[in-house]
Design an enzyme around this catalytic site. Structure first.
Site, PDB file in Angstrom:
ATOM      1  N   PHE A 193       0.870  -1.186   0.000  1.00 47.08           N
ATOM      2  CA  PHE A 193       0.000   0.000   0.000  1.00 47.08           C
ATOM      3  C   PHE A 193       0.900   1.226   0.000  1.00 47.08           C
ATOM      4  O   PHE A 193       1.786   1.344   0.847  1.00 47.08           O
ATOM      5  CB  PHE A 193      -0.909   0.014   1.235  1.00 47.08           C
ATOM      6  CG  PHE A 193      -1.873   1.172   1.219  1.00 47.08           C
ATOM      7  CD1 PHE A 193      -3.045   1.098   0.469  1.00 47.08           C
ATOM      8  CD2 PHE A 193      -1.602   2.340   1.908  1.00 47.08           C
ATOM      9  CE1 PHE A 193      -3.932   2.177   0.430  1.00 47.08           C
ATOM     10  CE2 PHE A 193      -2.479   3.420   1.873  1.00 47.08           C
ATOM     11  CZ  PHE A 193      -3.651   3.327   1.133  1.00 47.08           C
ATOM     12  N   ASP A 233       9.329   2.585   1.249  1.00 46.41           N
ATOM     13  CA  ASP A 233       8.178   3.316   1.768  1.00 46.41           C
ATOM     14  C   ASP A 233       8.114   3.040   3.266  1.00 46.41           C
ATOM     15  O   ASP A 233       7.706   1.967   3.707  1.00 46.41           O
ATOM     16  CB  ASP A 233       6.904   2.831   1.062  1.00 46.41           C
ATOM     17  CG  ASP A 233       5.650   3.501   1.622  1.00 46.41           C
ATOM     18  OD1 ASP A 233       5.719   4.141   2.682  1.00 46.41           O
ATOM     19  OD2 ASP A 233       4.587   3.364   0.983  1.00 46.41           O
ATOM     20  N   LYS A 290       2.985  10.132   8.279  1.00 47.05           N
ATOM     21  CA  LYS A 290       2.311   9.635   9.473  1.00 47.05           C
ATOM     22  C   LYS A 290       2.975  10.148  10.764  1.00 47.05           C
ATOM     23  O   LYS A 290       2.774  11.285  11.153  1.00 47.05           O
ATOM     24  CB  LYS A 290       2.234   8.114   9.452  1.00 47.05           C
ATOM     25  CG  LYS A 290       1.144   7.572   8.506  1.00 47.05           C
ATOM     26  CD  LYS A 290       1.002   6.084   8.662  1.00 47.05           C
ATOM     27  CE  LYS A 290      -0.053   5.470   7.754  1.00 47.05           C
ATOM     28  NZ  LYS A 290      -1.417   5.631   8.222  1.00 47.05           N
TER      29      LYS A 290
END
Ligand SMILES: Cc1ncc(COP(=O)(O)O)c(C=O)c1O
Length: 402
Positions: free
Chosen positions: A137, A222, A251
């Site tokens: 993702f 990532d 995040k």
């Protein structure tokens, strides 16, 4: 003013989210309170965002101080917090240069654009292919859903950009079979988060690094979910000792204030030359000031050193719950990114457990239909770990009728 209720969400908000029944109004540390004053223990951390819990005094102080000084300028000017934060990130990592944005998808968008542009500048337009992994993702922009390895996020948004392929995660031979002179970059999550909290193996990351070097392809990590202290090191690649060319972060980087960053080496940075990319809010002084405070707190020795200890406490508690109910097939992840795969009889029911836990006063997450996920504050007190696990025990007892 009319009181705000959950029902109003459906009247005025787009239906792309389906939030839970309660409306949280306040948080402190690893606790959250809803409109009715009911208290919850937070094992979700805003999906791996609230890395220092809620309303951490150092973050509140950084935000209010910067808020009284300067909110925004645009990238026609630079600002002190942005340069200071970039300097700090380069000190803490392999990277020499930083690009700021406001989310994980944007950090990956920048990483992928840089990789393509770098290949274009150095090798020509044929070298543009991107290899990603199934189950990955990388965000919700059109480029990042196309690169992400989960078909459901692409459905109905086609045609997606071309030149992207997907290989099974942790399968070095599959990567070897796919990579070629046309590959611009390989993108990997060192721990697949949304895909089920699955860490890469050491051999896989080392092999991917070597294959990229052999084919003049860039390696992108990532670390939007697994970075910023979650594994007990500042970034997960430092656990493996495998160094990427480009890394995306977001995040937890802002501890709850929106910020994303793409980090890279001096060897590739010049390819994102003046005018090739940008973002209005990238490097916003408020975001950078808060992020600096996050990094200051995380680099205090007690914080990262304690991640392993806290993770062990979670795992011991989960083992005790499993001894009682036998619902967990496997507990995996690294540090305080914990995935709990349910046994086949419970497949598809992770959401039910999360719902039952909320009823008991615990916020937690799923990672797909079969996996429960914890991504709590890295400084969650031991007493809150125990309390949250007791709520989970009660929730499972309710569901199983034992
Ligand atoms: C590994 C990974 N990359 C990218 C993203 C996208 O980040 P954002 O939602 O901030 O765009 C996420 C979000 O869950 C993620 O887990």
């Amino acid at each position: 003013m009319t009181p705000i209720t959950r029902d109003q969400f459906d009247d005025v908000m787009m239906p792309n989210y389906a939030p839970g029944k309660i409306i949280p109004v306040r948080g402190a540390g690893s606790h959250v309170w809803d409109q009715a004053g009911r208290e919850y223990v937070d094992f979700a951390g805003g999906i791996a965002v609230n890395v220092l819990g809620h309303a951490h005094p150092a973050l509140v102080e950084a935000l209010t101080t910067q808020g009284q000084a300067l909110w925004h300028l645009s990238n026609v000017m630079t600002n002190e917090p942005a340069i200071e934060l970039a300097r700090k990130l380069t000190e803490l990592t392999f990277a020499d240069k930083v690009f700021f944005c406001s989310s994980g998808a944007e950090a990956n968008e920048a990483a992928l654009k840089l990789a393509r542009r770098h290949a274009f500048v150095h090798y020509g337009p044929d070298k543009h292919e991107i290899i990603s992994t199934l189950g990955s993702f990388h965000g919700r922009t059109l480029f990042t859903v196309s690169v992400g390895g989960q078909a459901k996020y692409k459905e109905g948004f086609e045609p997606t950009p071309g030149g992207i392929s997907h290989v099974p995660f942790n399968d070095l031979e599959a990567l070897r079979g796919q990579i070629s002179a046309r590959t611009a970059a390989v993108i990997l999550e060192p721990i697949q988060g949304e895909g089920g909290v699955t860490p890469a193996t050491q051999a896989y990351l080392e092999g991917a690094r070597q294959l990229c070097d052999e084919h003049n392809a860039l390696l992108i990590f990532d670390e939007v979910q697994c970075g910023v202290g979650r594994t007990g090191k500042m970034y997960a690649y430092q656990q493996f000792g495998v160094i990427p060319d480009i890394l995306s972060s977001a995040k937890a980087l802002g501890g709850g204030f929106p910020i994303g960053a793409m980090l890279c080496t001096d060897a590739v940075a010049p390819s994102l030359a003046f005018g090739t990319h940008g973002s209005t809010y990238g490097g916003n002084p408020l975001a950078c000031a808060v992020s600096l405070a996050v990094l200051d707190e995380l680099t205090k020795p007690s914080v990262l050193d304690n991640v392993t200890h806290k993770a062990e406490r979670f795992r011991a508690g989960l083992a005790a719950i499993n001894a009682q109910f036998g619902l967990f097939q496997e507990v995996r992840g690294m540090g305080l990114l914990i995935g709990i795969e349910l046994t086949p009889q419970w497949h598809g029911r992770a959401k039910d457990i999360v719902g039952a836990a909320l009823e008991e006063g615990l916020m937690m997450l799923v990672a797909g239909p079969n996996v429960l996920r914890f991504a709590p504050s890295l400084i969650i007190p031991d007493a809150d770990i125990d309390k949250g696990l007791a709520h989970l025990t009660a929730a499972i007892a309710n569901l199983t009728g034992h």
